[in-house]
Design an enzyme around this catalytic site. Sequence first.
Site, PDB file in Angstrom:
ATOM      1  N   GLU A 156      10.858  23.215   5.325  1.00 25.76           N
ATOM      2  CA  GLU A 156      10.864  21.857   4.764  1.00 25.76           C
ATOM      3  C   GLU A 156      12.122  21.080   5.151  1.00 25.76           C
ATOM      4  O   GLU A 156      12.036  19.947   5.622  1.00 25.76           O
ATOM      5  CB  GLU A 156      10.755  21.939   3.235  1.00 25.76           C
ATOM      6  N   ASP A 170      17.924  22.955  -3.473  1.00 25.56           N
ATOM      7  CA  ASP A 170      16.548  23.012  -3.000  1.00 25.56           C
ATOM      8  C   ASP A 170      16.475  23.390  -1.522  1.00 25.56           C
ATOM      9  O   ASP A 170      16.100  22.565  -0.698  1.00 25.56           O
ATOM     10  CB  ASP A 170      15.880  21.646  -3.234  1.00 25.56           C
ATOM     11  N   GLU A 211       9.504  19.041 -12.227  1.00 25.01           N
ATOM     12  CA  GLU A 211       8.922  18.004 -11.375  1.00 25.01           C
ATOM     13  C   GLU A 211       7.539  17.574 -11.864  1.00 25.01           C
ATOM     14  O   GLU A 211       6.594  17.445 -11.095  1.00 25.01           O
ATOM     15  CB  GLU A 211       8.870  18.479  -9.915  1.00 25.01           C
TER      16      GLU A 211
END
Length: 680
Positions: free
Chosen positions: A398, A370, A291
């Site tokens: 998240e 993820d 990323e």
Amino acid sequence: MRRSARTAPAALTPLADHVDPAWLPSEAFRALGSRRTVVCGTGALVDTVHGEVAWACGAFGGSVVRAEEPADDRPCDLLLHLGERLDAPEPLGDEGFTLVRRRGRTTVTAAGQRGLLYGLFHVVRLGEAAFGASRAREAHRPALASRMLDHWDNVAVHPVMGQVERGYAGGSLFWRDGRARGDLERVRTYGRLLAACGINAVAVNNVNVHATEAHLLTDRIGEVAEIAGALRPYGIRTQLSVTFAAPLVLGGLATADPLDEAVRAWWAEATGRVYAAIPDFGGYVVKADSEGQPGPFAYGRSHADGANLLADALAPYGGTVHWRAFVYDHRQDWRDRSTDRARAAYDHFVPLDGRFRDNAVLQVKHGPMDFQVREPVSPVIGAMPRTRLAVEVQATQEYTGQQRHVCALAPMWSQVLRWRPEGATGTSVGELARGGLVAVSNAGDDPYWTGHPLAQANLYTVGRLGWQPDADPFGLLDEWIDLTFTPARTEAPERLVAGLRAVLYRSWRTYEKYTAPLGVGFMVQPGHHYGPSVDGYEYSPWGTYHFADRDGVGVDRTRATGTGYAGQYAKPWAEVYESPDTCPDELLLFFHHVPYGHVLHSGRTVIQHIYDTHFEGVAEVEEARQVWASLVDLVEPARHTRVAERYEEQLRGAREWRDHINSYFFRKSGVPDAHGRRIH
Ligand code: GCU
């Protein structure tokens, strides 16, 4: 022999009223604090143990004596001592301990200071049971040597991610206004909570290392040392996330090539200075070639070369590098059906098995994508027998409601840790995780530590699962409930416990029901990842697609016709996942693209399953909200109100999810709900 005063040592100054004691309310120490205790041994952590007992005795009228050696003639109810356990069946290491109760005396024996600290907190957990009937000798030791929390905390507020990346509990516990916070008492209290659930390492800054944070490694290491000093009394080692480009950005070198001699010398020297400041420093955490973070690929080197560079720098001091396996192409063309993000970690790392140093730990996210509400276990775990692997889970919610929704994750983590990559007779993930368990922390400077008071359960249970990966997750939730809510209760503890179980036990499944169905993942709003957006990531470069069309939905990851991901598993899983006939329902859309009329093992069609679970999920939130409301007389008002408010938001959010998902799939498929419920 020193006799202790019955006053609280400075280390245990009670916290300001606005900080929640979480699973260590004073009342949890009543049984211990009203007894006569002898603490034997020398060392900083023995001092901590003694301080804890002295504080408890100050609160509840007991007494504590500090002695060099245990003496049989000294009357006491509890002896906590360092000693050889010649009669222990197996060595318990620095962190293990034994507990036995005989002839009215409870004895905790540990070979190392950490073990004594964990033994003390075990006595706290047992409460009166530690002082009742005789107990045969019990031996306790952590199954995993490393139990670490990663804080994705930025020193300076990041313009997009804020102070804490994916943080839902206020600001950072460690950093504020661009530097280490002055109030280290809060950090110390955090360390105390963590020790009480078994955590022994904390990485204090974000894996995405921005410019300011890079300097923690060199000219700002003193700030890290301050934090390490506050965590040390509770047996917690400090780790630091570093940038692979440090020799360039901090050292002024022209390269960060891991095989370059000047680069190696730079890391060796920088690491020497880190250890001069923090002698018990744990090591580095690295997100490389991921990323946008720099990494060894820029120099044509492998991730083993990269990890070994840092491992070699740390080795003289006994440090460890945690090298993350979260490496994938985040600039994928969504039209490119041959690239599958789920495959990436395996494709990059499995060929490197056996090439990592002993003090390099490969930190693998528990699933291939993820931290979704449902994913298969990463096929990397089980495929790298000659590498020390750590399993990484996400306590910060998240993708699981951002600490506005209740989602107790222990049952999910437990499923991961108990899973066996080679089938029923093989080794479990918990046993394979020789590099330990890592959790992205969900704590911040919020008065309840975790924003949602019930999210404390995730922090507590992740530590306990690191200690015992095969523990019953519901038993661990009960432990958390008992410590946090019931010590002080004289009335109706059964109703309170039953209520808390009702809201926590099934909360993960409830969350799954009203969000992305059958393992397909994402469908969240881009960027912040809160709330539904079915196509939010469908035409994006992040590799996160569901491929819904008018006929069906799901990702074909089979060997026969798909991306081949299913073939990354060993048997029997490769075969189980390959066919929709054997693939578990909850993962069907992760592995297969199927028509809406496909019939699940449950007997329902995929489309009807989507409708039903979304209605059920909302109904379950409504029920949980009612249960919580019914506990109003049993829970301290401020905590009750905070949770009640979050339930309003959870219910609003769950309805929003239900209506987005159901409308989307109704419009795509044209298939009506068999029960004629309202779909927009
Ligand atoms: C997720 C998360 C990022 C984080 C990344 C990681 O993609 O959204 O904020 O940086 O995981 O684990 O490194």
